[in-house]
Design a protein around this motif. Structure first.
Motif, PDB file in Angstrom:
ATOM      1  N   PHE A 235      22.985  10.456  69.654  1.00 33.25           N
ATOM      2  CA  PHE A 235      23.702   9.169  69.762  1.00 33.25           C
ATOM      3  C   PHE A 235      25.188   9.354  69.451  1.00 33.25           C
ATOM      4  CE2 PHE A 235      20.529   5.441  69.487  1.00 33.25           C
ATOM      5  CZ  PHE A 235      19.681   6.069  70.381  1.00 33.25           C
TER       6      PHE A 235
ATOM      7  N   LEU B 147      26.729  11.247  72.369  1.00 33.71           N
ATOM      8  CA  LEU B 147      26.875  10.387  73.545  1.00 33.71           C
ATOM      9  C   LEU B 147      28.043   9.423  73.377  1.00 33.71           C
ATOM     10  CD1 LEU B 147      23.176   9.576  74.540  1.00 33.71           C
ATOM     11  CD2 LEU B 147      24.867  10.784  75.902  1.00 33.71           C
ATOM     12  N   ALA B 148      28.229   8.931  72.160  1.00 29.57           N
ATOM     13  CA  ALA B 148      29.356   8.022  71.902  1.00 29.57           C
ATOM     14  C   ALA B 148      30.690   8.728  72.181  1.00 29.57           C
ATOM     15  CB  ALA B 148      29.303   7.525  70.464  1.00 29.57           C
TER      16      ALA B 148
ATOM     17  N   MET C 109      26.730   1.391  71.306  1.00 29.46           N
ATOM     18  CA  MET C 109      26.790   2.687  70.627  1.00 29.46           C
ATOM     19  C   MET C 109      27.987   2.883  69.717  1.00 29.46           C
ATOM     20  SD  MET C 109      25.414   5.144  73.583  1.00 29.46           S
ATOM     21  CE  MET C 109      25.204   6.521  72.505  1.00 29.46           C
ATOM     22  N   MET C 110      29.037   2.084  69.889  1.00 28.25           N
ATOM     23  CA  MET C 110      30.246   2.355  69.127  1.00 28.25           C
ATOM     24  C   MET C 110      30.592   1.282  68.107  1.00 28.25           C
ATOM     25  SD  MET C 110      32.447   4.121  72.066  1.00 28.25           S
ATOM     26  CE  MET C 110      33.482   4.922  70.879  1.00 28.25           C
TER      27      MET C 110
ATOM     28  N   LEU D 174      29.270   0.426  81.303  1.00 22.42           N
ATOM     29  CA  LEU D 174      30.028   1.190  80.303  1.00 22.42           C
ATOM     30  C   LEU D 174      30.352   0.328  79.081  1.00 22.42           C
ATOM     31  CD1 LEU D 174      31.064   4.090  80.415  1.00 22.42           C
ATOM     32  CD2 LEU D 174      33.293   3.204  81.018  1.00 22.42           C
TER      33      LEU D 174
ATOM     34  N   ILE E  92      31.120   9.029  75.896  1.00 21.43           N
ATOM     35  CA  ILE E  92      31.519   7.765  76.527  1.00 21.43           C
ATOM     36  C   ILE E  92      33.033   7.557  76.387  1.00 21.43           C
ATOM     37  CG2 ILE E  92      31.321   5.245  76.342  1.00 21.43           C
ATOM     38  CD1 ILE E  92      28.357   5.668  75.722  1.00 21.43           C
TER      39      ILE E  92
END
Lengths: 353, 350
Positions: free
Chosen positions: B113, B116-117, A12-13, A5, B120
């Motif tokens: 993307f 998905l972020a 991705m962030m 994670l 998450i």
């Protein structure tokens, strides 16, 4: 699981997926639109590279042009000539030539408002007797970027014609799509190689009709803007206006425009005694009459040009939307009340004779 | 376990969430200049609905709604409606945040993307549990209020009274339709509050949360109309974002709209997380297999990401359908659910 994670979140962030370094983008300071049988779009690109050693402050600009049958085609052709990714978020001004403004701005407004990569907080100016390409290429010692110079002059400068705080592009479009008002834009001219603002460009719908003369342009600014220190001349006397307020209302079948402002004496005939109280009321009456005539002239001229730049029709639409007809604002009776209160004389009591 | 303060704050977030995206724009388009009147009527209706939520929470006491309704056909019907509401709300969250991010910030990033972020972040909140999540949003609440005050006070100057005229230039049908749009979009996320276990709060806490949330929406509607005027406000897809561009603090701090948008995203994430909690509880009550429960959150979130991207983001026609009809769907689901729960309460009483 937590580690996976964490890795996924790092990937991705972090916001790095499509980031661009400063040396990968071309910052666009302004866009120019001209029309000569086809659209010519000019992009003023701010070059952030050092020109020589120890000259880190110097910023130069380059102008890139693109042509096309439509505005969008010309715009895309101009972008295609830029070697880096064009970045429009710092864009400050949109220059529209007289020819392009006469052709009509609907397509331009529609595209620029919809395009998400362009920030809508820039200002729009019409060029008079010059082209946007020429304006972008001026060399000014104080401000090398022409777009910045134009905006600074019209926002912070001490000229008679200035941007209204509601002249930002999105609000301008908001005004354009409203009922009962025609848009007006500041006109830019070149005087001895320097930028000057003496006129307002007035529109009917999306097309330029004409330029107001300087007196009308100043009166228009006084009526629509919070203008500080604008000079008003009556015979041999001059005052500087401040604290101006305009109230427009539609009542009893006519439009009433009430203008009030305070004034400071700037220049007077040499026989005036500042210690005499009647002088102030006499000057107040004189300048009130002058301002009233100026406003009436502006209304007459806008009627002649068939452009409702003061939004008189909008007042009728706001009050009686069902009986509103296009152009009604130019036909309705208008009563003007101007009141200038001359109440300051500077730091002397007497005029030097 | 949820404290009174957390209850008020969570309700505040939930009420506001759907007004980032379609709801504001649709309300303005439907009602025109009278949108604030529709909002006021909607608030009145919403306060009534909040009382029903309070009543149900009071009756079910320490239980979650999924546990309270028990078993049987009616209970399963209620659970199905809860599941559908969770799915619709999560889909709305994923679509509105990703569409907005794609339109304004990440124009060259594939939408999957971005989605998905968000998934998450929601998954991370699920892992931390409801207690940790409620504490987090409690901490974020002052930020939300400060940004709202900052926005309202600095943008207020750009408003023009003339933009509201002609006053109430809409027919009664549009005003009533607008109030239903407002009502539907504010009360549906409130259903997620039924999934909390503690019920020692009073109706005034419930009403306070609702009034705070809906009041801020009303102010934002007034700002939008006052600044842009009706014709332009109707044209813009994200008017609530566009007014943030006008924030200017003493001519010194400007262009901070991207930072201020964080509040709108937090509102949506609260809905996303609580909707996923609710769906998990419903599925848990039906499926007893440990393995499925263990992987459910990941499977569900991934599935919703794919649905939101490939069914909505990549198909503008579907987004348009969502824009036009989602409020009817949510209204139908919410009212049916409350009706069925009240029926079940009556049955259980007997």
């Amino acid at each position: 699981m937590k580690k996976i994670l964490l890795v996924l979140m790092c990937l991705m962030m972090c916001g790095c997926y499509d980031y661009k370094e400063l040396n990968q983008i071309s910052i666009i300071g302004g866009i120019g639109i001209d029309y000569d049988n086809e659209y010519i779009v000019s992009l003023e690109i701010i070059n952030d590279k050092k020109t020589s050693e120890g000259d880190s402050d110097s910023v130069k600009t380059a102008t890139i042009n693109g042509t096309g049958k439509t505005f969008v085609e010309a715009f895309n052709n101009a972008i295609a000539k830029v070697d880096r990714d064009p970045y429009f978020y710092q864009m400050q001004v949109l220059l529209i030539s007289e020819n392009a403004a006469v052709k009509g701005l609907n397509e331009v407004f529609d595209y620029l408002l919809r395009e998400s990569k362009i920030n809508n907080s820039f200002y729009t100016v019409v060029t008079k007797d010059t082209t946007p390409q020429e304006v972008f290429q001026i060399n000014s010692l104080t401000e090398p970027v022409a777009s910045s110079k134009i905006v600074k002059m019209l926002k912070d400068g001490s000229g008679d014609i200035k941007f209204n705080k509601n002249d930002e592009f999105d609000l301008l479009v908001g005004k354009y799509v409203k009922q009962g008002i025609d848009i007006s834009l500041v006109a830019l001219e070149m005087e001895d190689g320097e930028i000057a603002f003496n006129h307002m460009a007035i529109f009917n719908g999306d097309s330029l009709i004409t330029f107001l003369n300087k007196d009308d342009s100043i009166t228009y600014n006084l009526l629509t803007n919070k203008s500080e220190g604008i000079y008003l001349t009556s015979e041999d006397n001059v005052v500087a206006l401040f604290g101006n307020k305009t109230k427009k209302e539609f009542k009893d079948g006519k439009i009433v425009i009430t203008f009030t402002a305070d004034a400071t004496i700037t220049e007077v005939q040499d026989n005036i005694d500042f210690k005499d109280l009647s002088v102030y009321s006499k000057l107040s009456q004189e300048f009130s009459k002058t301002m009233q005539e100026n406003i009436e002239n502006l209304i007459d001229h806008s009627r002649n040009y068939n452009a409702d730049i003061l939004g008189l029709g909008q007042l009728i639409y706001a009050d009686k939307p069902n009986s509103y007809q296009k152009g009604i604002g130019l036909k309705v009776l208008v009563e003007v009340n101007a009141s200038i209160n001359v109440n300051k004389n500077g730091i002397t009591f007497e005029v030097i004779k | 376990m949820i404290t009174k303060r957390q209850y008020v704050i969570t309700y505040y977030y939930l009420v506001r969430a759907l007004f980032f995206g379609a709801a504001t724009s649709y309300l303005i388009n439907t009602t025109g200049n009278a949108c604030y009147l529709s909002a006021i009527i909607g608030i009145g209706l919403g306060l009534g609905f909040s009382y029903l939520l309070y009543y149900i929470n009071k009756v079910k006491e320490e239980k979650k709604i999924v546990d309270y309704v028990g078993r049987g056909l009616l209970a399963n019907g209620i659970k199905l409606l809860l599941l559908l509401i969770g799915v619709v709300l999560l889909n709305n969250v994923l679509v509105s945040i990703s569409t907005m991010a794609y339109a304004f910030y990440l124009v060259s990033t594939p939408v999957i993307f971005i989605t998905l972020a968000i998934a998450i972040v929601i998954y991370y909140a699920l892992k931390k549990g409801i207690k940790g999540f409620l504490r987090a949003i409690e901490i974020l609440f002052p930020l939300s209020i400060i940004i709202f005050i900052l926005k309202f006070s600095t943008v207020f100057e750009a408003m023009h009274l003339d933009n509201f005229k002609p006053w109430l230039n809409s027919d009664l049908k549009s005003i009533l339709k607008g109030s239903l749009v407002f009502f539907s979009n504010t009360i549906t996320p409130g259903i997620l509050m039924l999934n909390f276990q503690k019920s020692d709060y009073e109706y005034k806490n419930n009403a306070l949360g609702y009034l705070l949330g809906s009041g801020t929406i009303l102010f934002v509607l007034i700002l939008i109309i006052g600044i842009f005027g009706m014709p332009l406000a109707r044209m813009l897809r994200y008017p609530e974002y566009m007014i943030l561009k006008k924030v200017n603090i003493l001519n010194f701090i400007e262009n901070i709209e991207n930072f201020l948008t964080i509040v709108l995203i937090i509102d949506n994430l609260v809905v996303g997380v609580l909707a996923t909690f609710l769906v998990r509880d419903v599925v848990k009550s039906w499926v007893k297999k440990e393995k499925i429960i263990k992987w459910w959150d990941i499977i569900f979130l991934l599935g919703m990401c794919l649905v939101s991207v490939y069914l909505f983001n990549n198909h503008y026609a579907n987004i348009l359908r969502l824009y036009r009809y989602e409020y009817i769907l949510m209204l139908g689901l919410s009212l049916s659910l409350i009706g069925l729960i009240l029926w079940q309460i009556k049955r259980l009483d007997q």
